[in-house]
Scaffold this motif. Structure first.
Motif, PDB file in Angstrom:
ATOM      1  N   ALA A 123     -10.144  19.032  -1.095  1.00 47.90           N
ATOM      2  CA  ALA A 123     -10.910  18.080  -1.901  1.00 47.90           C
ATOM      3  C   ALA A 123     -10.678  18.353  -3.380  1.00 47.90           C
ATOM      4  CB  ALA A 123     -12.393  18.183  -1.557  1.00 47.90           C
ATOM      5  N   PRO A 124      -9.730  17.666  -4.023  1.00 46.84           N
ATOM      6  CA  PRO A 124      -9.443  17.930  -5.436  1.00 46.84           C
ATOM      7  C   PRO A 124     -10.607  17.608  -6.363  1.00 46.84           C
ATOM      8  CG  PRO A 124      -8.252  15.996  -4.674  1.00 46.84           C
ATOM      9  CD  PRO A 124      -8.836  16.643  -3.466  1.00 46.84           C
ATOM     10  N   GLU A 125     -11.517  16.707  -5.923  1.00 43.49           N
ATOM     11  CA  GLU A 125     -12.645  16.354  -6.781  1.00 43.49           C
ATOM     12  C   GLU A 125     -13.634  17.510  -6.957  1.00 43.49           C
ATOM     13  OE1 GLU A 125     -13.514  15.082  -2.547  1.00 43.49           O
ATOM     14  OE2 GLU A 125     -11.851  14.886  -3.968  1.00 43.49           O
ATOM     15  N   THR A 126     -13.490  18.563  -6.166  1.00 44.84           N
ATOM     16  CA  THR A 126     -14.398  19.709  -6.284  1.00 44.84           C
ATOM     17  C   THR A 126     -13.851  20.780  -7.222  1.00 44.84           C
ATOM     18  OG1 THR A 126     -13.375  20.884  -4.419  1.00 44.84           O
ATOM     19  CG2 THR A 126     -15.163  19.340  -3.913  1.00 44.84           C
ATOM     20  N   CYS A 127     -12.703  20.547  -7.805  1.00 45.30           N
ATOM     21  CA  CYS A 127     -12.035  21.599  -8.570  1.00 45.30           C
ATOM     22  C   CYS A 127     -11.705  21.124  -9.976  1.00 45.30           C
ATOM     23  CB  CYS A 127     -10.761  22.018  -7.844  1.00 45.30           C
ATOM     24  SG  CYS A 127      -9.917  23.433  -8.574  1.00 45.30           S
ATOM     25  N   GLU A 128     -11.685  22.051 -10.924  1.00 44.50           N
ATOM     26  CA  GLU A 128     -11.232  21.775 -12.281  1.00 44.50           C
ATOM     27  C   GLU A 128     -10.144  22.776 -12.645  1.00 44.50           C
ATOM     28  OE1 GLU A 128     -13.711  20.791 -15.391  1.00 44.50           O
ATOM     29  OE2 GLU A 128     -14.925  19.368 -14.233  1.00 44.50           O
ATOM     30  N   LYS A 161      -8.883  25.237  -1.634  1.00 45.21           N
ATOM     31  CA  LYS A 161      -9.757  25.956  -0.714  1.00 45.21           C
ATOM     32  C   LYS A 161     -11.087  26.222  -1.404  1.00 45.21           C
ATOM     33  CE  LYS A 161      -5.941  28.166   1.783  1.00 45.21           C
ATOM     34  NZ  LYS A 161      -5.324  29.458   2.195  1.00 45.21           N
ATOM     35  N   ALA A 162     -11.955  26.951  -0.707  1.00 41.91           N
ATOM     36  CA  ALA A 162     -13.304  27.179  -1.226  1.00 41.91           C
ATOM     37  C   ALA A 162     -13.289  27.929  -2.552  1.00 41.91           C
ATOM     38  CB  ALA A 162     -14.133  27.946  -0.200  1.00 41.91           C
ATOM     39  N   ASP A 163     -12.374  28.880  -2.706  1.00 41.95           N
ATOM     40  CA  ASP A 163     -12.388  29.697  -3.912  1.00 41.95           C
ATOM     41  C   ASP A 163     -11.017  29.836  -4.563  1.00 41.95           C
ATOM     42  OD1 ASP A 163     -11.219  31.119  -1.933  1.00 41.95           O
ATOM     43  OD2 ASP A 163     -12.318  32.993  -2.267  1.00 41.95           O
ATOM     44  N   GLN A 204      -6.508  36.566 -12.552  1.00 37.49           N
ATOM     45  CA  GLN A 204      -7.094  35.605 -11.614  1.00 37.49           C
ATOM     46  C   GLN A 204      -6.024  34.691 -11.011  1.00 37.49           C
ATOM     47  OE1 GLN A 204     -10.304  35.443 -10.681  1.00 37.49           O
ATOM     48  NE2 GLN A 204     -10.856  37.171 -11.972  1.00 37.49           N
ATOM     49  N   HIS A 205      -4.776  35.080 -11.098  1.00 35.77           N
ATOM     50  CA  HIS A 205      -3.719  34.210 -10.581  1.00 35.77           C
ATOM     51  C   HIS A 205      -2.596  35.033  -9.965  1.00 35.77           C
ATOM     52  CE1 HIS A 205      -1.968  35.327 -14.496  1.00 35.77           C
ATOM     53  NE2 HIS A 205      -0.795  35.101 -13.917  1.00 35.77           N
ATOM     54  N   LEU A 206      -1.827  34.355  -9.125  1.00 38.16           N
ATOM     55  CA  LEU A 206      -0.638  34.953  -8.513  1.00 38.16           C
ATOM     56  C   LEU A 206       0.495  33.943  -8.634  1.00 38.16           C
ATOM     57  CD1 LEU A 206       0.770  37.144  -6.796  1.00 38.16           C
ATOM     58  CD2 LEU A 206      -0.030  35.924  -4.765  1.00 38.16           C
ATOM     59  N   LEU A 207       1.595  34.358  -9.254  1.00 43.49           N
ATOM     60  CA  LEU A 207       2.743  33.479  -9.454  1.00 43.49           C
ATOM     61  C   LEU A 207       3.952  34.097  -8.762  1.00 43.49           C
ATOM     62  CD1 LEU A 207       3.845  30.939 -10.888  1.00 43.49           C
ATOM     63  CD2 LEU A 207       4.479  32.433 -12.802  1.00 43.49           C
ATOM     64  N   ASN A 223      -7.367  31.772  -8.521  1.00 46.28           N
ATOM     65  CA  ASN A 223      -8.628  32.076  -7.854  1.00 46.28           C
ATOM     66  C   ASN A 223      -9.806  31.819  -8.784  1.00 46.28           C
ATOM     67  OD1 ASN A 223      -7.372  33.117  -5.444  1.00 46.28           O
ATOM     68  ND2 ASN A 223      -6.841  34.938  -6.621  1.00 46.28           N
ATOM     69  N   GLY A 224     -10.958  31.589  -8.202  1.00 49.77           N
ATOM     70  CA  GLY A 224     -12.171  31.419  -8.985  1.00 49.77           C
ATOM     71  C   GLY A 224     -12.687  29.997  -8.940  1.00 49.77           C
TER      72      GLY A 224
END
Length: 239
Positions: A123-128, A161-163, A204-207, A223-224
């Protein structure tokens, strides 16, 4: 008592100087971070805009039915770049719309079916997300692909995902790009993304980058939650 008062007065002045110097240092660091972020965001390939205008001119000249849609996509893309991308974060849905406008305009170069396969899970609308973060990876995929692309040759996957948020992109490597060194597979665009991630999503990221010689892929996981993202931006810009 006089020496004590003199000492306390000197100590107060030293403390005040240290505090003021610390504040000035933090303000300079904040200004430097803001300047670097602004510069990194502005590094969109100008050749894309010129090529797009030329393509639209050709469509208009030929009175092609797709010309009005191309103009609207370019207007949407420019509106987002100029007015909406100044915010610390934007809705992921808006960032995806921006990518879709970019893909639609790039498609003007190809006569066959869409060369980009974009899939969205979750759900992209849940994320910024920080604005203009993915465009450099997409731009690189076009740049380093063969001149002629088969349908769905460039694969883009967004998973929410959730987080966490995952952005994956893979493209075939053009003949003139197969000699690129693994240490610098993505050029300026990838370096831009890496710097922005360090500034906006530290720890907070993995590349992950994969270059097989035939295909080039990037896997980015952030993440976050939105609250954490906003917190990081606030600390960076208003410390």
């Amino acid at each position: 008592m006089v020496p004590i008062f003199l000492f306390l007065g000197w100590l107060a002045r030293v403390t005040e100087t240290l505090v003021l110097n610390t504040i000035r240092k933090e303000q300079l660091e904040k200004q430097a971070a803001e300047t670097e972020l602004h510069y990194l965001k502005s590094q969109i390939n100008p050749h894309f805009l010129f090529n797009t205008l030329n393509n639209i001119h050709t469509l208009v000249y030929k009175q092609a039915p797709t010309a009005p849609e191309a103009v609207l996509r370019l207007a949407s893309l420019m509106r987002y770049m100029i007015y909406e991308s100044n915010a610390p974060t934007v809705p992921l849905t808006r960032e995806i719309n921006y990518l879709q406008d970019y893909i639609g305009l790039q498609q003007l170069r190809y006569k066959n079916s869409p060369v980009v396969d974009l899939t969205i899970h979750g759900a992209p609308e849940t994320c910024e997300i920080a604005p203009l973060l993915f465009i450099h990876l997409l731009e690189n995929a076009y740049k380093h692909s063969p001149a002629r692309l088969e349908p769905d040759a460039i694969k883009v996957r967004v998973e929410i995902k959730a987080d966490s948020l995952t952005f994956q992109i893979q493209n075939p490597i053009g003949t003139n790009q197969k000699k690129m060194e693994v240490e610098e597979p993505g050029g300026i665009g990838l370096a831009n993304v890496q710097k922005r991630l360090q500034l906006q999503y530290p720890d907070q990221h993995l590349l992950e980058i994969q270059n097989t010689g035939e295909t080039f892929g990037v896997n980015l996981e952030i993440n976050g939650t939105h609250a954490h993202v906003h917190e990081r931006e606030t600390q960076l810009l208003h410390h």
